[in-house]
Design an enzyme around this catalytic site. Structure first.
Site, mmCIF file in Angstrom:
data_model
loop_
_atom_site.group_PDB
_atom_site.id
_atom_site.type_symbol
_atom_site.label_atom_id
_atom_site.label_comp_id
_atom_site.label_asym_id
_atom_site.label_seq_id
_atom_site.Cartn_x
_atom_site.Cartn_y
_atom_site.Cartn_z
ATOM 1 C CG HIS A 65 -2.144 -0.853 1.030
ATOM 2 N ND1 HIS A 65 -2.842 -1.411 2.080
ATOM 3 C CD2 HIS A 65 -2.790 -1.260 -0.105
ATOM 4 C CE1 HIS A 65 -3.867 -2.105 1.611
ATOM 5 N NE2 HIS A 65 -3.856 -2.035 0.293
ATOM 6 C CG ASP A 87 -0.153 3.877 4.065
ATOM 7 O OD1 ASP A 87 -0.447 3.056 3.181
ATOM 8 O OD2 ASP A 87 -0.527 3.754 5.244
ATOM 9 C CG HIS A 116 -3.649 -5.126 5.616
ATOM 10 N ND1 HIS A 116 -4.640 -4.415 6.247
ATOM 11 C CD2 HIS A 116 -3.048 -4.241 4.756
ATOM 12 C CE1 HIS A 116 -4.647 -3.174 5.810
ATOM 13 N NE2 HIS A 116 -3.700 -3.043 4.905
#
Length: 318
Positions: free
Chosen positions: A65, A67, A142
């Protein structure tokens, strides 16, 4: 003199804020420098924190992801530009290989050969490369393949100088006792290593980022001296946390308590929260965890706690 400390580069989650940059965490471990999850703006945060490209010996990416990985192109190109000559190993989920390739070669630049890719696959991976400690990766829960990381040095046996002296054990006899686990003294008595030594457990650092509550998060954090863990939401948003497979502050505290952690660092905060709500993160984690809690701030330094010890007496050569 060894230095073991965490330098926090960024502490926001998906969206950086005026006070919090995207993720980025640098673990200084003696002569090693491990960069975790370099998000957007990591290069700039490194400048603020006094970290150079030459300080980086390893990069650990939990998942792809943005970030947690958009800073990779800048960091890699900085390593190339600054002429780093030592190997820089990069561990990441093999399932994200296409994203690694895109980030590794995001733009045109004069490339470097020091980057060594280490894609991870499987339920438990021991990542090769360091002799002084072991890097272990375990999958987390996740929305995309994600690994957490555990840095652990081996336990060591240290001899107790005061007890050895009182028994008259000295010189080569000390070495034999340590190597063989026992010796027979001049009177024919058996001397056991356990009575004249102390086990000093190796220090442990754990990094748990972007996950729901799961057993592997606890396994990664087991008896960690320092745990860095996401606390994206406050407890009131537990439903959101479950939907997006993130942790609340209370859940982060629960994991730390179950694992027997010494120092807990909360980070990866949703942009919905402001300064006035920061104390709530600590309070909610503290409801489950009685140890030390640190609310991460950008460019903060957090020491790895000194080693645990078992036994007593003066340690020879410690």
């Amino acid at each position: 003199m060894s230095t073991r400390e965490l330098i926090v580069l960024g502490t926001s989650s998906a969206v950086p804020t005026k006070r919090r940059a995207h993720n980025g965490y640098f673990l200084r471990w003696d002569g090693h420098g491990i960069l975790f999850d370099p998000g957007e703006g990591t290069q700039r945060q490194m400048r603020y924190a006094g970290i150079s490209a030459h300080d980086i010996t390893r990069v650990c990416v939990t998942h792809f992801h943005g970030d947690h990985s958009l800073g990779l192109p800048g960091v890699i190109q900085r390593i190339a530009r600054d002429g780093v000559t030592h190997p820089v190993r990069v561990a990441y989920p093999a399932a994200g290989q296409e994203y690694w390739e895109r980030l590794r070669y995001a733009t045109s630049f004069v490339d470097t050969e020091v980057i060594e890719a280490q894609p991870l696959a499987g339920d438990e991976v021991v990542v090769s490369g360091e002799d002084e400690f072991t890097v272990t990766a375990l999958p987390l829960d996740h929305s995309i393949p994600t690994y957490g990381y555990r840095i652990a040095e081996p336990d060591r046996v240290h001899m107790l100088a005061d007890r050895l002296a009182a028994r008259g054990i000295r010189g080569p006899a000390v070495g034999r006792l340590k190597a063989e686990g026992f010796l027979i003294d001049a009177a024919g008595n058996r001397v056991e290593l356990a009575d004249y030594s102390v086990v000093r457990p190796g220090q442990v650092f754990a990094f748990v980022m972007d996950t729901g509550v799961c057993d592997t998060a606890v396994r990664l954090a087991e008896r960690a001296d320092l745990l860095v863990i996401e606390a994206t939401f406050l407890n009131a948003e537990a439903e959101l946390a479950a939907r997006y497979r993130h942790l609340t502050a209370g859940q982060a505290g629960m994991i730390a308590a179950q694992a027997g952690v010494r120092r807990l660092v909360l980070t990866h905060f949703s942009e919905r929260y402001g300064r006035e709500e920061e104390d709530r993160f600590i309070a909610e984690a503290a409801a489950c965890f009685s140890g030390e809690i640190v609310l991460a701030q950008d460019v903060m330094r957090v020491a790895v706690p000194s080693r645990r010890s078992e036994g007593g007496g003066t340690v020879a050569g410690a």
